[in-house]
Scaffold this motif. Structure first.
Motif, PDB file in Angstrom:
ATOM      1  N   ASN A 118       0.824  -1.197   0.000  1.00 48.33           N
ATOM      2  CA  ASN A 118       0.000   0.000   0.000  1.00 48.33           C
ATOM      3  C   ASN A 118       0.862   1.253   0.000  1.00 48.33           C
ATOM      4  N   ASP A 119       0.515   2.173  -0.877  1.00 50.67           N
ATOM      5  CA  ASP A 119       1.181   3.467  -0.896  1.00 50.67           C
ATOM      6  C   ASP A 119       0.181   4.513  -0.397  1.00 50.67           C
ATOM      7  N   ASN A 120       0.209   4.726   0.905  1.00 55.26           N
ATOM      8  CA  ASN A 120      -0.693   5.736   1.451  1.00 55.26           C
ATOM      9  C   ASN A 120      -0.105   7.122   1.198  1.00 55.26           C
ATOM     10  N   SER A 121      -0.634   8.114   1.830  1.00 52.08           N
ATOM     11  CA  SER A 121      -0.233   9.489   1.532  1.00 52.08           C
ATOM     12  C   SER A 121       1.247   9.750   1.799  1.00 52.08           C
ATOM     13  N   PHE A 122       1.861   8.976   2.695  1.00 50.81           N
ATOM     14  CA  PHE A 122       3.279   9.168   2.975  1.00 50.81           C
ATOM     15  C   PHE A 122       4.157   8.207   2.185  1.00 50.81           C
ATOM     16  N   GLY A 123       3.558   7.269   1.443  1.00 49.07           N
ATOM     17  CA  GLY A 123       4.325   6.366   0.605  1.00 49.07           C
ATOM     18  C   GLY A 123       4.911   5.169   1.324  1.00 49.07           C
ATOM     19  N   TRP A 124       4.431   4.884   2.554  1.00 47.51           N
ATOM     20  CA  TRP A 124       4.948   3.719   3.259  1.00 47.51           C
ATOM     21  C   TRP A 124       3.844   3.137   4.118  1.00 47.51           C
ATOM     22  N   GLY A 125       4.017   1.899   4.504  1.00 47.44           N
ATOM     23  CA  GLY A 125       3.080   1.286   5.428  1.00 47.44           C
ATOM     24  C   GLY A 125       2.192   0.246   4.781  1.00 47.44           C
ATOM     25  N   THR A 126       1.606  -0.559   5.632  1.00 42.19           N
ATOM     26  CA  THR A 126       0.691  -1.618   5.224  1.00 42.19           C
ATOM     27  C   THR A 126      -0.720  -1.190   5.568  1.00 42.19           C
ATOM     28  N   LEU A 137       3.069 -11.842   6.654  1.00 40.00           N
ATOM     29  CA  LEU A 137       2.128 -11.249   7.615  1.00 40.00           C
ATOM     30  C   LEU A 137       2.870 -10.841   8.886  1.00 40.00           C
ATOM     31  N   MET A 138       3.755 -11.711   9.366  1.00 41.96           N
ATOM     32  CA  MET A 138       4.511 -11.413  10.583  1.00 41.96           C
ATOM     33  C   MET A 138       5.429 -10.212  10.369  1.00 41.96           C
ATOM     34  N   ASP A 139       5.975 -10.102   9.173  1.00 41.27           N
ATOM     35  CA  ASP A 139       6.889  -9.009   8.868  1.00 41.27           C
ATOM     36  C   ASP A 139       6.151  -7.676   8.719  1.00 41.27           C
ATOM     37  N   GLU A 140       4.967  -7.702   8.134  1.00 42.34           N
ATOM     38  CA  GLU A 140       4.240  -6.475   7.822  1.00 42.34           C
ATOM     39  C   GLU A 140       3.394  -5.943   8.978  1.00 42.34           C
ATOM     40  N   LEU A 141       2.964  -6.832   9.877  1.00 44.57           N
ATOM     41  CA  LEU A 141       2.050  -6.438  10.947  1.00 44.57           C
ATOM     42  C   LEU A 141       2.768  -6.384  12.283  1.00 44.57           C
ATOM     43  N   SER A 142       2.207  -5.613  13.195  1.00 46.65           N
ATOM     44  CA  SER A 142       2.742  -5.607  14.554  1.00 46.65           C
ATOM     45  C   SER A 142       2.350  -6.924  15.229  1.00 46.65           C
ATOM     46  N   THR A 143       2.896  -7.174  16.389  1.00 47.29           N
ATOM     47  CA  THR A 143       2.622  -8.417  17.106  1.00 47.29           C
ATOM     48  C   THR A 143       1.143  -8.530  17.442  1.00 47.29           C
ATOM     49  N   ALA A 144       0.532  -7.445  17.887  1.00 47.93           N
ATOM     50  CA  ALA A 144      -0.894  -7.473  18.241  1.00 47.93           C
ATOM     51  C   ALA A 144      -1.753  -7.701  16.998  1.00 47.93           C
TER      52      ALA A 144
END
Length: 142
Positions: free
Chosen positions: A77-85, A122-129
């Protein structure tokens, strides 16, 4: 005085025993190399065919490749800042998968398409919670 030593060294090099590889050994080595090369070429071809087949079906709703490509798009995903899932899209896509059998097919399609393990991504892209929530959703499928 150095001249006789150099001459002796040259004679020793010329008179050393020759090592020769027999014709049978050469044939075995060439056949082995050819066999290994053929194996890797066929493996690459099969992987490419699988990936192409998955990509053709990725646009069909309800197909495992469709769910796999949705998850990958959520990771990239390229959100408004260009980073993140896009975590919400990940949760929504996982919830849309109808059952455990389909989840296994999605994992296989993801591996065929992208060469990575879905659980590891999934483990790499998401936080533990968030990963724990996704695991609960997956485990709740029957």
């Amino acid at each position: 005085m150095a001249l006789p030593a150099a001459t002796l060294a040259l004679q020793a090099i010329k008179n050393r025993p020759k090592i020769s590889v027999g014709k049978d050994v050469t044939t075995v080595l060439l056949a082995g190399g050819l066999g290994i090369g053929t194996f890797f070429a066929i493996r690459a071809l099969v992987r490419k065919l699988k990936r192409n087949n998955r990509e053709r079906h990725a646009l069909q709703p309800g197909n495992p490749a469709n769910y796999a490509s949705r998850l990958r798009m959520a990771f990239d995903n390229d959100n408004s800042f260009g980073w993140g899932t896009d975590e919400e899209l990940v949760f929504m896509t996982i919830e849309l998968i109808p059952g455990a059998a389909m989840m296994r097919k999605v994992e296989r399609a993801y591996k065929d398409l992208y060469g990575n393990n879905l659980s590891a991504d999934l483990m790499d892209e998401l936080s533990t919670a968030e990963f724990a929530i996704v695991q609960e959703i997956i485990n709740s499928k029957t």
